[in-house]
Design a protein around this motif. Sequence first.
Motif, PDB file in Angstrom:
ATOM      1  N   ALA A 194      57.916 -53.388  83.406  1.00 17.84           N
ATOM      2  CA  ALA A 194      59.100 -53.242  82.557  1.00 17.84           C
ATOM      3  C   ALA A 194      60.017 -54.418  82.871  1.00 17.84           C
ATOM      4  O   ALA A 194      60.383 -54.625  84.028  1.00 17.84           O
ATOM      5  N   GLY A 197      62.689 -57.514  86.459  1.00 11.21           N
ATOM      6  CA  GLY A 197      62.050 -56.224  86.254  1.00 11.21           C
ATOM      7  C   GLY A 197      60.868 -56.134  87.186  1.00 11.21           C
ATOM      8  O   GLY A 197      60.759 -56.903  88.138  1.00 11.21           O
ATOM      9  N   ILE A 239      55.836 -50.507  87.019  1.00 18.37           N
ATOM     10  CA  ILE A 239      56.141 -49.110  86.680  1.00 18.37           C
ATOM     11  C   ILE A 239      55.335 -48.233  87.623  1.00 18.37           C
ATOM     12  O   ILE A 239      54.115 -48.384  87.737  1.00 18.37           O
ATOM     13  N   ALA A 287      58.867 -46.422  81.579  1.00 18.34           N
ATOM     14  CA  ALA A 287      59.161 -47.851  81.636  1.00 18.34           C
ATOM     15  C   ALA A 287      60.670 -48.086  81.751  1.00 18.34           C
ATOM     16  O   ALA A 287      61.117 -48.941  82.517  1.00 18.34           O
ATOM     17  N   ALA A 288      61.467 -47.322  81.020  1.00 20.65           N
ATOM     18  CA  ALA A 288      62.925 -47.474  81.078  1.00 20.65           C
ATOM     19  C   ALA A 288      63.462 -47.112  82.463  1.00 20.65           C
ATOM     20  O   ALA A 288      64.350 -47.793  82.991  1.00 20.65           O
ATOM     21  N   LEU A 309      62.759 -49.972  84.762  1.00 20.81           N
ATOM     22  CA  LEU A 309      63.662 -51.086  84.550  1.00 20.81           C
ATOM     23  C   LEU A 309      64.976 -50.874  85.301  1.00 20.81           C
ATOM     24  O   LEU A 309      65.449 -51.771  86.011  1.00 20.81           O
ATOM     25  N   GLN A 345      64.008 -50.528  74.048  1.00 20.57           N
ATOM     26  CA  GLN A 345      62.693 -51.172  74.043  1.00 20.57           C
ATOM     27  C   GLN A 345      62.525 -51.975  72.764  1.00 20.57           C
ATOM     28  O   GLN A 345      62.807 -51.497  71.669  1.00 20.57           O
ATOM     29  N   PHE A 394      56.307 -53.980  79.042  1.00 17.19           N
ATOM     30  CA  PHE A 394      57.291 -53.317  78.194  1.00 17.19           C
ATOM     31  C   PHE A 394      58.578 -54.142  78.285  1.00 17.19           C
ATOM     32  O   PHE A 394      59.114 -54.334  79.371  1.00 17.19           O
TER      33      PHE A 394
END
Length: 142
Positions: free
Chosen positions: A8, A37, A40, A46-47, A50, A67, A87
């Motif tokens: 990410a 970043g 994962i 993924a968020a 990050l 995203q 991502f």
Amino acid sequence: MTKIRPLALGVICRGDDLLVFEGRDHAKGETYHRPLGGGIEFGETAAEALHREFQEELAAELTSVEQIAVLENVFTFEGRPGHEIVFLFTADLIDKAFYERDEVGVVLDDGARVHWLPMADVASGKAILYPDGLADLLAARD
């Protein structure tokens, strides 16, 4: 590396500049740049990755995380093959002081230089930006 690594990365802009860390591939003899970043972890979105990575790397909080794309990156680093699913997220830094200086600092867990990279340097070939396809993606968004 013999497996695909999910990443990410945060696409954080200051005008036409992109927040990046600077790395070196000694086997290729090249200096490159990549948004901040990282990996994962299992069970993590993924968020979430990050947000965690920005805390670990820059002690920074993010807002407006969205995203924008997923890129597949097959590459060679230090003479070894690699494969990533990346991502990509746009985001803003909550602490506006990061935007006020060209040299932001270093990645806390490895010491890599963090700075604002003019996208004109990437377009002119003066700077290398990874992952492959990111520069074209950003140019198409303008």
